[in-house]
Write a protein that holds these residues in place. Structure first.
Motif, mmCIF file in Angstrom:
data_model
loop_
_atom_site.group_PDB
_atom_site.id
_atom_site.type_symbol
_atom_site.label_atom_id
_atom_site.label_comp_id
_atom_site.label_asym_id
_atom_site.label_seq_id
_atom_site.Cartn_x
_atom_site.Cartn_y
_atom_site.Cartn_z
ATOM 1 N N VAL A 357 0.845 -1.205 0.000
ATOM 2 C CA VAL A 357 0.000 0.000 0.000
ATOM 3 C C VAL A 357 0.878 1.251 0.000
ATOM 4 O O VAL A 357 0.641 2.204 -0.754
ATOM 5 N N LEU A 358 1.928 1.252 0.829
ATOM 6 C CA LEU A 358 2.841 2.402 0.870
ATOM 7 C C LEU A 358 3.557 2.601 -0.465
ATOM 8 O O LEU A 358 3.717 3.719 -0.931
ATOM 9 N N MET A 359 3.981 1.480 -1.088
ATOM 10 C CA MET A 359 4.666 1.574 -2.381
ATOM 11 C C MET A 359 3.740 2.172 -3.446
ATOM 12 O O MET A 359 4.190 2.767 -4.403
ATOM 13 N N THR A 360 2.422 1.978 -3.274
ATOM 14 C CA THR A 360 1.456 2.508 -4.242
ATOM 15 C C THR A 360 1.141 3.978 -3.969
ATOM 16 O O THR A 360 1.082 4.797 -4.888
ATOM 17 N N VAL A 361 0.954 4.322 -2.689
ATOM 18 C CA VAL A 361 0.469 5.670 -2.352
ATOM 19 C C VAL A 361 1.598 6.706 -2.300
ATOM 20 O O VAL A 361 1.397 7.861 -2.661
ATOM 21 N N TYR A 362 2.795 6.286 -1.894
ATOM 22 C CA TYR A 362 3.906 7.235 -1.769
ATOM 23 C C TYR A 362 4.208 7.996 -3.071
ATOM 24 O O TYR A 362 4.337 9.216 -3.060
ATOM 25 N N PRO A 363 4.312 7.274 -4.221
ATOM 26 C CA PRO A 363 4.569 8.001 -5.477
ATOM 27 C C PRO A 363 3.505 9.067 -5.756
ATOM 28 O O PRO A 363 3.828 10.154 -6.247
ATOM 29 N N VAL A 364 2.252 8.755 -5.427
ATOM 30 C CA VAL A 364 1.161 9.715 -5.661
ATOM 31 C C VAL A 364 1.379 10.960 -4.800
ATOM 32 O O VAL A 364 1.258 12.095 -5.270
ATOM 33 N N ALA A 365 1.724 10.744 -3.526
ATOM 34 C CA ALA A 365 1.948 11.874 -2.617
ATOM 35 C C ALA A 365 3.123 12.727 -3.091
ATOM 36 O O ALA A 365 3.054 13.960 -3.106
ATOM 37 N N ILE A 366 4.212 12.065 -3.520
ATOM 38 C CA ILE A 366 5.395 12.802 -3.974
ATOM 39 C C ILE A 366 5.070 13.591 -5.247
ATOM 40 O O ILE A 366 5.456 14.749 -5.395
ATOM 41 N N ALA A 367 4.321 12.960 -6.179
ATOM 42 C CA ALA A 367 3.945 13.631 -7.424
ATOM 43 C C ALA A 367 3.082 14.858 -7.135
ATOM 44 O O ALA A 367 3.244 15.918 -7.744
ATOM 45 N N LEU A 368 2.186 14.702 -6.165
ATOM 46 C CA LEU A 368 1.277 15.796 -5.800
ATOM 47 C C LEU A 368 2.071 16.995 -5.268
ATOM 48 O O LEU A 368 1.797 18.152 -5.610
ATOM 49 N N VAL A 369 3.074 16.708 -4.447
ATOM 50 C CA VAL A 369 3.916 17.777 -3.903
ATOM 51 C C VAL A 369 4.694 18.459 -5.031
ATOM 52 O O VAL A 369 4.763 19.691 -5.107
ATOM 53 N N ALA A 370 5.234 17.659 -5.949
ATOM 54 C CA ALA A 370 6.010 18.220 -7.059
ATOM 55 C C ALA A 370 5.165 19.167 -7.907
ATOM 56 O O ALA A 370 5.581 20.293 -8.198
ATOM 57 N N VAL A 371 3.949 18.720 -8.278
ATOM 58 C CA VAL A 371 3.132 19.593 -9.147
ATOM 59 C C VAL A 371 2.617 20.819 -8.391
ATOM 60 O O VAL A 371 2.405 21.867 -9.001
ATOM 61 N N THR A 372 2.468 20.720 -7.084
ATOM 62 C CA THR A 372 2.036 21.886 -6.303
ATOM 63 C C THR A 372 3.076 23.008 -6.405
ATOM 64 O O THR A 372 2.733 24.176 -6.547
ATOM 65 N N PHE A 373 4.357 22.630 -6.347
ATOM 66 C CA PHE A 373 5.413 23.640 -6.457
ATOM 67 C C PHE A 373 5.522 24.214 -7.870
ATOM 68 O O PHE A 373 5.985 25.321 -8.056
#
Length: 447
Positions: A357-373
């Motif tokens: 579950v972490l391997m699936t959700v972590y990339p999404v969280a990191i991508a979300l932070v990247a596009v926010t910046f």
């Protein structure tokens, strides 16, 4: 200087209190357990492994908090409402009742209570399930106390930030000084993945703390606390949130570096240890005897308790906003009961489920932070956010399946697939592509 608080200003003591509280929210169970074992296994490659760990366990959460501040707490606003809600609900469930919160109670029991007991083997059965009596009594008490503290969230900053955390920091500083002053063993050879690619191994090890996911949540919680303190301007909120994040990051880095070093110089104390908790306990007993063990158990229990309270109140607040008919207090009770139950029923199975579950959700969280910046850099921010997060989710699912031992060998050709980071390159390519798309000329003229 008068003590009157201006609107949108906080005293230095309050700002420090907020920073300490943020640090305490993060410093939970995993943060004390993963670094000593990683330091022991990394051995002579400790520098690279520690750097990798600090990237995902300090750098990413810090950047995430700043991203939440930048988006005024609405980091998912450009995603489709259903997708944003689904993502938020899944993150809250992972770091709340399903995994992170129950883990705090369990680690507090294992490190903070169990070493003082002669016999912990007594069990009983209900409806075909086996329960450990001491563990059941302890976790009920632990989550009962967490529930009481979470029922009064306004007092949270004062009770956690100003009372518990300074005690915690003093004890950790004592431990850190002892690691440097009392000579340990020589640093050994690297083991396993730490021999060939210590940096990547350190980066993935930092996932386990779950702090980047927690940052998405804590950021909103801190903004909420700031509003209650009379800080209403978004710019002032961002300013204080960044200060709090920097204080927390400095504290976490200090703890991780000293625990890595403790693990690397533990020598015989670490032989056969299944987790870092064992190394930590053995070290403290060897160097400080019983009184040291009392101190360590206090540190661990406090760290786990503050995190549990933060997680329970954040989850309850979110679900109360989602379903306003059910009050915040009812959710606090419900989440606490679920945590106490999960901590007793099957944590081993839960851990197995949680890694994919972490391997699936972590990339999404990191991508979300990247596009926010990068929001301002996109010609079509909404499309960019949705595209990047979808790609991260798609490849994150592949990494998740791989972690769950599902055969995904057809993706072996992908770079970083074997390391469990297949999502990284495709997500980066889509981000760059979205930034290269220009606005039509007439829009530029209008702008």
């Amino acid at each position: 200087m008068g003590h009157k608080v201006q609107n949108n200003q906080m005293s230095i003591a309050d700002t420090l209190g907020l920073g300490f509280m943020t640090f305490a929210f993060f410093l939970g169970a995993g943060n004390l357990i993963f670094p000593p074992l990683a330091g022991y296994l990394a051995g002579e490659n400790i520098t690279l492994a520690m750097f990798g760990f600090l990237i995902t366990a300090v750098g990413l959460p810090l950047i995430t908090l700043i991203a939440v501040a930048k988006a005024n707490g609405k980091i998912m606003q450009l995603l489709p409402p259903i997708a944003a809600t689904a993502l938020a609900v899944s993150i809250f469930i992972i770091i709340g009742p399903a995994f992170a919160a129950p883990r705090t109670g369990l680690v507090a029991y294992e490190v903070g209570f169990k070493p003082f007991l002669e016999d912990t083997s007594a069990t009983f059965m209900i409806a075909g399930l086996t329960f450990n009596i001491t563990q059941l009594i302890y976790t009920l008490g632990f989550f009962g106390l967490s529930m009481v503290l979470a029922l009064f969230p306004g007092k949270l900053l004062d009770s956690v930030g100003k009372v518990l955390t300074p005690i915690l920091i003093l004890l950790l500083v004592g431990l850190a000084i002892s690691v440097i002053v009392i000579p340990g063993s020589d640093i050994g050879a690297a083991v396993g993945d730490y021999q060939a690619n210590p940096l990547t191994k350190g980066i993935l090890e930092g996932y386990n703390t779950m702090d980047t996911l927690a940052s998405l949540i804590f950021g909103m919680l801190i903004i909420d606390i700031l509003r209650k303190k009379g800080i209403t301007e978004p710019k002032a909120q961002t300013n204080y949130l960044i200060k709090a994040a920097l204080i927390a990051a400095a504290g976490l880095a200090f703890v991780y570096v000293s625990l890595f070093y403790l693990g690397a110089t533990a020598g015989d104390l670490a032989v056969g240890a299944e987790n870092g908790g064992v190394i930590l306990t053995n070290y403290v007993i060897a160097k400080f005897g019983a009184s040291g063990m009392v101190l360590l158990s206090s540190v661990v229990t406090l760290a786990c308790l503050t995190t549990a309270v933060g997680l329970i109140s954040a989850c309850s607040e979110y679900f109360n906003e989602l379903l306003p008919k059910i009050s915040y207090r009812r959710f606090v009770v419900l989440v606490s009961v679920v945590c106490a139950t999960v901590a007793n029923v099957g944590l081993a199975q839960l851990i197995d489920i949680s890694v994919p579950v972490l391997m699936t959700v972590y990339p999404v969280a990191i991508a979300l932070v990247a596009v926010t910046f990068l929001t301002e850099r996109f010609a079509h921010p909404k499309t960019a956010h949705r595209l990047v997060v979808s790609v991260a989710l798609f490849f994150g699912i592949i990494d998740g399946f791989k972690a769950a031992k599902v055969d995904v060998s057809m993706f072996n050709f992908m770079p970083l697939h074997n390391e469990g980071m297949a999502w990284l390159l495709p997500t980066a390519i889509v981000i760059v592509a979205c930034m290269l798309i220009k606005k039509p000329n007439q829009q530029l003229a209008a702008n």
